[in-house]
Every structure is written in C-alpha cells, then in structure tokens.
Enzyme design. Structure first.
Site, PDB file in Angstrom:
ATOM      1  N   LYS A   1       4.998  19.649  -6.958  1.00  0.00           N
ATOM      2  CA  LYS A   1       5.368  20.284  -5.673  1.00  0.00           C
ATOM      3  C   LYS A   1       6.549  21.233  -5.859  1.00  0.00           C
ATOM      4  CE  LYS A   1       3.662  16.158  -3.292  1.00  0.00           C
ATOM      5  NZ  LYS A   1       4.032  14.790  -2.874  1.00  0.00           N
TER       6      LYS A   1
ATOM      7  N   GLY B   1       0.805  -1.225   0.000  1.00  0.00           N
ATOM      8  CA  GLY B   1       0.000   0.000   0.000  1.00  0.00           C
ATOM      9  C   GLY B   1       0.836   1.272   0.000  1.00  0.00           C
TER      10      GLY B   1
ATOM     11  N   GLY C   1      -0.380  10.614   4.117  1.00  0.00           N
ATOM     12  CA  GLY C   1      -1.074   9.919   5.195  1.00  0.00           C
ATOM     13  C   GLY C   1      -2.207  10.768   5.732  1.00  0.00           C
TER      14      GLY C   1
END
Ligand code: HSE
Length: 439
Positions: A208, A190, A305
């Site tokens: 970014k 994952g 996350g």
C-alpha cells in the site's frame, strides 16, 4: 449507446468483498444511479464455488466457474478483479484490458509489483484500471492523493495501513501482552489470517505504501525498493518503555520526498502519544499526508471488511461509469501524474533514510558504561534526545538503558550499533526501533 441501459459489470471472485459489493450495489442502487447517471449492474460472476456464488447473487445473475467467460462476454463493460495475489489475477487483469474492459481491483500486491505493466497496458488500450480499494479499504485515500490534493507538492505520507497489525499492537499495549499470545487471540477472533505472514511482516502495508508513493511523487510503483520490517519481533517491554517516554509504537508505512530521492519504508515506529494517528486503535486505518499548501490532513476509517471495501469498489464503478465515454486522454491519470510526466527519482536505500531512533540496551550496571555508549554515538555524529535507565533491583548486576536520538542518517546508526554491540558491557542484542515526530 442507450443511456438508460445499466453499465454491465462482471465480477471475478465473490468472497467477502465481492459479496459486500453486490449487497451495496443492490441496496443503494437508486442513489448510485442518481450519482452515476445510469444504473450499474453486476450481471455475471465467476467463482470456483458456483453454488456459494449463486446463493449470494440469486437467479438473475449468470454464474460461471471460468473467469475467461466473463472477460470474453462482449456485453460486459467493467471487470472487477477480487481474486487477489500476483499469479492468475495478473493474467486475467491483462486479458480483461486486452479485451477492452475497464478494470476495478482491490489487489494491492498486484499493483505494487506489476502496476507499471498493467497501467501501461490500460493506457495503450484506452481503458481505466481503478484501485481505490487497494489502499486503506474504505478510506478514499487514492481519490485524495490523486485529485483532492492535486494543487500540492506532497512532502510525506505516514499511514497505519494494516488493520491486523494495528489490532495486535493495540492489544499488546492495552493488555500488556506479548506478540505471540495476541496473534493467537487475533486469529481466534478472525482479525488475523490463518497465515498472517503478509500482514505481520509488513508486506501488505508495504504494497500500500508503494502505491501511495507513486501517487504522491509521480514515480513508478517499485515494491522491490521498499524497506519492510514487520512487528513479529516487537517486545512488550519496548511498548512499555515507549509509553513511559510519551510515545506509542505503530506499524507505519512511510514515504517521504527528500532532495536526493524518495524514502519508502514500513516498520514499527515510535510516534508521540499526543498525535491523532498514535490514538488510532484496533483494526482501524489512518493516513496522514503532509503537503505544502494544505498542510497536514488526516484520513481515518475502516481499512478492511466486506462493506467498507465495497464502498471503495463501488465508488470506482461510479467513476468509470461517469467517464466511460470520455476521451481516454481526458481521464484522471492512473497514478495522478500524466504518463509522460512521471519521474524516475530514485527510491533511497534504507541506509540513506533520515529518522530518529529508540534504542534499548541491556547493559552491565557499572561505572563508565553509559559514557562508552554516548561516546560511540557522538563519534558517529548521532545526537541524543533522552535517556532512561531502569531502576535496578537490590543486588542486580545489569539494567536496561533506553536512548532516544534526534534525526540521523540510518547508515550512521547501523555503524554505531555494531560498535556498541561489541562492548563487553552490552549483554544482549540491542533493540532498535525508528521514531518519527510527524510534525
Ligand atoms: N489484511 C489487511 C489488513 C486488509 O489487515 O489491514 C487488506 O489489505
């Protein structure tokens, strides 16, 4: 406005980050209210999966499947866009701005490509578009570049700003594995998406880096000018040779101020193994900023996350809540520099970039081969820093030649590579990886 009434937030898209944002706001609501001066409440959520959304937010939050109902709600002060991509997200962000809502987004792709249009629309309307979560997740690098370092002339930024690729490179180095098998394992665990293209080909990092270049140098966001090379062609052998020479290979997003323009590039990069950034392992992110007054600063943390990214989203909500009633002209400018003070300094093409190189040549192991290669480098005014030759096995007719160069203009290296590749003694495509000392 009643100062005690919580500011009302509408959330578009409640996946991993949206769920994390809801949790963090709930868990830390008392602390957040003390910081912001009033409560911050997600009162409406739009998601195509209404059932899943309701399971996350409970019965007190209005859940709809149409984002436009959130934008049309006059009670909503701030819209959080967590849909992602350049398509419907762009339309909804522009509609939210037009409706007078402040916007918080984690959408780096959207801002790197359409930022100029979006920031212009927001400034015209007098609303804020906040995007701390768009670069390096939970690391407050936008805040640092825009506010903490505002005394400085920023010289360069180099960052590990994609956790997926840093995880893959760390695994390749520590386990000696090749790219394809580590990618498979990363997908199983994952760490990598089912379609990892944006991450492994450097596109996410380039989004970014593009945003950071605008903030650092006061130039428009120009993703189309960024040079982008990912890690999918990187070979385990080069990671090993780099290590022998005292370097690690990292996928860096680099933006540099040069006299004649701005460098904006993402590519695998050899970095001296004793630099802090070379030791950032796994899915962690880190950004080094070189600035004239403060010197070098380093920002390290989780770049993705649920809660690390929510940390940045909620910080933006707090900022907007504090400044909600401020005169728009007195807010922190979106891209750090005042609107009228942006420069159109050109982004340099890759051929004009100045960098050092690592070269690996598979060559015939016989007299004069090294001399031919060094002659070509000398003719192109490229100075050699170090040479390493793999010891050949008994009777072997070929070997690997590793060359590190000093800084040179990339265009010269490209010309030299074409000449070296044409030598009959060079037996395979030459590997070229850029090298930065970061000092
Ligand atoms: N996919 C990114 C990463 C996180 O691997 O770092 C979101 O930009």
């Amino acid at each position: 406005m009643n100062p005690l009434k919580p500011i009302q937030v509408g959330l578009l898209g409640i996946g991993t980050v949206g769920g994390g944002t809801f949790q963090v706001l709930q868990r830390n609501q008392a602390e957040i209210r003390r910081r912001a001066g009033r409560g911050i409440q997600i009162s409406m959520v739009a998601d195509l999966d209404v059932e899943r959304a309701r399971a996350i937010v409970g019965p007190e939050v209005t859940v709809v499947n149409d984002a436009r109902q959130v934008i049309a709600n006059p009670d909503i002060d701030i819209v959080i866009e967590l849909i992602g991509g350049y398509g419907i997200a762009r339309t909804l962000v522009l509609e939210a701005i037009a409706a007078g809502k402040h916007v918080v987004t984690a959408n780096k792709a959207l801002l790197a490509v359409h930022g100029t249009e979006i920031f212009h629309a927001a400034s015209e309307k007098g609303v804020v578009v906040a995007f701390e979560a768009a670069v390096a997740g939970g690391i407050p690098i936008i805040k640092a570049l825009r506010e903490g370092l505002s005394a400085n002339r920023i010289e360069w930024i180099a960052g590990i700003i994609n956790g997926t690729t840093n995880f893959i490179l760390s695994e390749m180095r520590s386990k000696g594995l090749d790219f394809a098998s580590v990618l498979k394992e990363a997908q199983r665990l994952g760490y990598a998406e089912a379609d990892p293209t944006f991450d492994i080909e450097g596109v996410d990092a380039a989004h970014k880096a593009t945003i950071m270049s605008a903030l650092a140098f006061g130039i428009p966001v120009q993703f189309d000018k960024a040079f982008v090379e990912g890690i999918s062609a990187l070979q385990a052998a080069d990671i090993r040779y780099a290590e022998k020479l005292g370097y690690r290979i990292k996928l860096l997003g680099i933006t540099k101020r040069r006299e004649d323009g701005i460098e904006l590039r993402v590519h695998p990069t050899l970095v001296p193994a004793d630099r802090l950034i070379a030791n950032v392992e796994g899915a962690m992110n880190a950004v080094v900023v070189q600035a004239d007054a403060v010197g070098t600063t380093l920002y390290y943390g989780k770049g993705a996350g649920a809660e690390p990214t929510a940390s940045a989203v909620v910080a933006d909500l707090v900022d907007i809540t504090r400044l909600h009633t401020a005169d728009p002209d007195h807010r922190v400018p979106h891209l750090a520099f005042q609107r009228g003070a942006m420069h159109d300094t050109p982004v340099l093409p890759i051929d004009a970039v100045v960098t050092a190189f690592y070269l690996r040549l598979q060559v015939a192991d016989k007299a004069g081969v090294l001399a031919d290669i060094t002659r070509i480098l000398a003719q192109n005014k490229i100075s050699i820093d170090a040479v390493l030759q793999r010891e050949s096995a008994e009777g072997e007719q070929q070997t690997d030649l590793i060359i590190l160069t000093h800084d040179t203009v990339e265009g010269r290296m490209t010309a030299a590579l074409a000449q070296m590749q044409a030598l009959p003694t060079v037996l395979a495509p030459i590997v070229r990886i850029r090298k930065e000392e970061l000092n």
